[in-house]
Scaffold this active site. Structure first.
Site, PDB file in Angstrom:
ATOM      1  CD  GLU A 182      12.923   4.483   8.494  1.00  0.00           C
ATOM      2  OE1 GLU A 182      12.877   5.459   9.281  1.00  0.00           O
ATOM      3  OE2 GLU A 182      12.930   4.582   7.268  1.00  0.00           O
ATOM      4  CB  CYS A 216      12.940   9.060   8.443  1.00  0.00           C
ATOM      5  SG  CYS A 216      13.901   7.832   7.521  1.00  0.00           S
ATOM      6  CE  LYS A 235      -1.770   3.051   2.013  1.00  0.00           C
ATOM      7  NZ  LYS A 235      -1.762   4.557   1.739  1.00  0.00           N
ATOM      8  CD  GLU A 294      10.284  13.190  11.214  1.00  0.00           C
ATOM      9  OE1 GLU A 294      11.191  12.594  10.614  1.00  0.00           O
ATOM     10  OE2 GLU A 294       9.200  12.635  11.517  1.00  0.00           O
TER      11      GLU A 294
END
Length: 508
Positions: free
Chosen positions: A264, A298, A190, A399
Site C-alpha cells: 500500500e 497516502c 517492524k 507526493e
C-alpha cells in the site's frame, strides 16, 4: 510556546522510559544493546528510548514466528480459537484506548481527537476479523471427470513480515495484523522508527489477550531492520505500507524468492469538483482531504480539479477557510491541524513548496512555517494552496505528504478524467457532483482503487482499500484482505475403481 493545560502537561511530563522489543513472548533489548530516541514533533524533545534491532534480533523474531506456526497451540488452530483471542484483544484496546492514543500523538503530532477515534476503531477491526476467521470458505468444484471429488481449502501463508509507516501506526498495522491472525499466520512487526513506541505499548496487550509466544513479535529500528526482515528466507509474505520508492525495493527483494507481497504505497489523488456540485460541501471535503493529519496520508486529496465556471469562487472560499485553520498542540481539543511528524519530512515539504514557487505556481495561501513564536519549537507548516497549477509541474506530480494542495482548472468531463488519470499513482479519487449519470460515468473511468462521491477520506474495516498503478498491490480491509493472507490448496479424491491402464487415464 503556550503553557500546557494540566492534562497535556501530565502527558508530556512523564519520565523518559526505555522500551523493550517483544520476541517469542519475551521483552528484550537489542542484542548489542543499541537504542534510539523517539522525538515529540511538537516540542522537539526526546521522550522515549527504543531498541535498535540488528540482524540477530530479526533472526530470533522470525525463528520464533516459524516455531509458533509449526508447533504449539497456534499451529493448526481452529478459527474459533483465533477469533476468541482477537475479541479479547478488542476489549483490551477499548480499555486502554486513551494511553494508546497519547503515545501516538507524542510520536507523530497527529490530532488527539482523530487518533483517539482511530484507536477505538481498532477494537471494531478485531471483532470484524474475528468473525471473518470462520468465513475462509473453500469450494467444491463439480469437474466433468467421473468418480472424482474435488474441492479447495484455504491455509495460512505462513510467517508474515508487517512493515508499517509513521502516519497512522496502529491503524495501518491492524489492516495487516487482524486478517493475518484470523487466517492463522504468525507475524513479525517492524514499525517505523518515527513511531515505534505505540506498537510496543500495543504489544503488551497481545500478551494479556493470551496470544501464544511467537505468534506476534515486534522488532524496532530503521530501514536496515526492515530490509533484513523482508529479505529473510523464512518470511513467507511481506505486507508493507510506505513510499512507492521503498515499496519497489520490497517488491524486488520478495521477487528474488517469490515471496508473497501486499503493498500500500503513495498517491497523488484527485478531488474533482464539477460545476453542479454543492460548493460549500465540496470546499469542506477538499479541505478535510488534504489538511487532515497535516496532509500526511497516502490517500490525501492533494490535487483539486475544479471546473472553470466555478474555479474563482471555489478558490476564494477554499483559501478563506484554509487561512482560519487553527494550528497548535495536537493534544488540545480545539486544534485543527498539528505538526509534520519528523524533521526529515518537514524539510521535504518545505523543499517541494519552494520548488513549486520556482516553477511559477501561484501561491494562494500558506507557503511555509507560521510566524507565531508560540509554535516555533514544533514542526508546523501552514495550510498551503497553489492555484492554477499545471499538470507537468513537480508539485502536481510528486507526493508531498504534507499540507499542500494544488488547484487545477478544467473545462470538460473528458479533460477532468484525463488530468485525474495523468499520474503514476492510482490510490484514490473524489468526485463532487449532483448529476447521477455523470458520477457513474466518471467513477468507472477513474484509475483509482477507491473513489468517493460527495465525500472524501472515508475508510472502514469492511471495505477493501488499495491502489492501482504505482500505488500498490493487493487489498487491505474487507474479506478481500483475509484472502491476501491465505494460500489456496486444490484437493482431488478419486472415489472410483481406479485407473486400469496408467497410460490411458480414460480407461476403466
Amino acid at each position: 510556546m503556550n503553557p500546557d493545560t494540566p492534562a497535556t502537561a501530565s502527558i508530556r511530563a512523564r519520565p523518559q522510559r526505555t522500551y523493550s522489543m517483544l520476541i517469542d513472548g519475551t521483552w528484550c533489548a537489542a542484542a548489542d544493546a543499541r537504542t534510539f530516541a523517539s522525538i515529540d514533533p511538537y516540542t522537539g524533545q526526546p521522550w522515549a528510548l527504543v531498541p535498535e534491532a540488528g540482524t540477530a534480533d530479526v533472526e530470533r523474531a522470525v525463528s520464533a514466528a516459524r516455531q509458533a506456526l509449526e508447533a504449539g497451540p497456534w499451529a493448526g488452530s481452529l478459527p474459533a480459537y483465533r477469533a476468541r483471542l482477537l475479541r479479547r484483544l478488542a476489549q483490551l484496546i477499548a480499555d486502554n484506548a486513551q494511553e494508546l492514543a497519547n503515545v501516538q500523538v507524542l510520536e507523530n503530532g497527529k490530532l488527539m481527537r482523530e487518533v483517539l477515534a482511530q484507536t477505538h476503531g481498532l477494537a471494531a477491526h478485531c471483532h470484524y476479523f474475528a468473525g471473518a476467521a470462520e468465513l475462509m470458505h473453500g469450494h467444491t468444484v463439480p469437474i466433468s471427470i467421473p468418480d472424482m471429488f474435488t474441492y479447495t481449502v484455504r491455509e495460512p501463508v505462513g510467517v508474515v513480515a508487517a512493515i508499517t509507516p509513521w502516519n497512522s501506526p496502529l491503524s495501518l498495522l491492524f489492516w495487516k495484523l487482524c486478517p493475518a491472525l484470523a487466517a492463522g499466520n504468525t507475524v513479525v512487526v517492524k514499525p517505523s522508527e518515527i513511531t515505534p513506541v505505540s506498537t510496543l505499548v500495543l504489544a503488551e496487550l497481545f500478551e494479556q489477550a493470551g496470544f501464544p509466544p511467537g505468534v506476534i513479535n515486534v522488532v524496532t529500528g530503521g530501514g536496515t531492520v526492515g530490509a533484513t526482515l523482508a529479505a529473510h528466507p523464512q518470511v513467507d509474505k511481506i505486507a508493507f505500507t510506505g513510499s512507492t520508492a521503498v515499496g519497489k525495493q520490497v517488491a524486488q527483494t520478495a521477487a528474488a524468492r517469490l515471496a508473497r507481497i501486499s503493498l500500500e504505497l503513495g498517491g497523488k489523488s484527485p478531488n474533482i469538483v464539477f460545476d453542479d456540485a454543492d460548493i460549500d460541501r465540496a470546499v469542506n471535503g477538499v479541505l478535510a482531504g488534504i489538511f487532515s493529519a497535516s496532509g500526511q496520508t497516502c490517500l490525501a486529496g492533494s490535487r483539486a480539479l475544479v471546473q472553470a465556471d466555478i474555479y474563482d469562487e471555489f478558490a476564494r472560499r477554499l483559501v478563506a477557510r484554509a487561512q482560519r485553520v487553527k494550528l497548535g498542540d495536537p493534544l488540545l481539543e480545539d486544534t485543527e491541524m498539528g505538526t509534520v511528524a519528523c524533521r526529515m519530512q518537514y524539510d521535504k515539504v518545505l523543499r517541494l513548496i519552494e520548488a513549486a514557487r520556482q516553477e511559477g505556481a501561484q501561491l494562494l495561501c500558506g507557503g511555509g512555517p507560521p510566524d507565531d513564536p508560540a509554535l516555533a519549537a514544533g514542526l508546523f507548516v501552514l495550510p498551503t494552496i497553489f492555484g492554477k497549477v499545471q499538470s507537468d509541474m513537480q508539485i502536481a506530480r510528486e507526493e508531498v505528504f504534507g499540507p499542500v494542495l494544488c488547484l487545477i482548472p478544467f473545462t470538460s468531463e473528458d479533460q477532468a478524467v484525463a488530468i485525474a488519470n495523468d499520474t503514476r499513482f492510482g490510490l484514490a479519487a473524489g468526485v463532487w457532483s449532483r448529476d447521477v449519470a455523470r458520477v457513474h460515468r466518471t467513477v468507472r473511468r477513474l484509475r483509482a482503487g477507491t473513489v468517493w462521491v460527495n465525500t472524501y477520506r472515508r475508510t472502514h474495516y469492511s471495505m477493501p482499500f488499495g491502489g492501482m498503478k504505482e500505488s500498490g498491490l493487493g487489498r487491505e480491509n474487507g474479506l478481500e484482505a483475509i484472502y491476501e493472507y491465505t494460500e489456496t490448496k486444490a484437493v482431488w479424491i478419486d472415489s472410483g475403481p481406479g485407473i486400469a491402464d496408467p497410460f490411458n487415464p480414460r480407461a476403466g
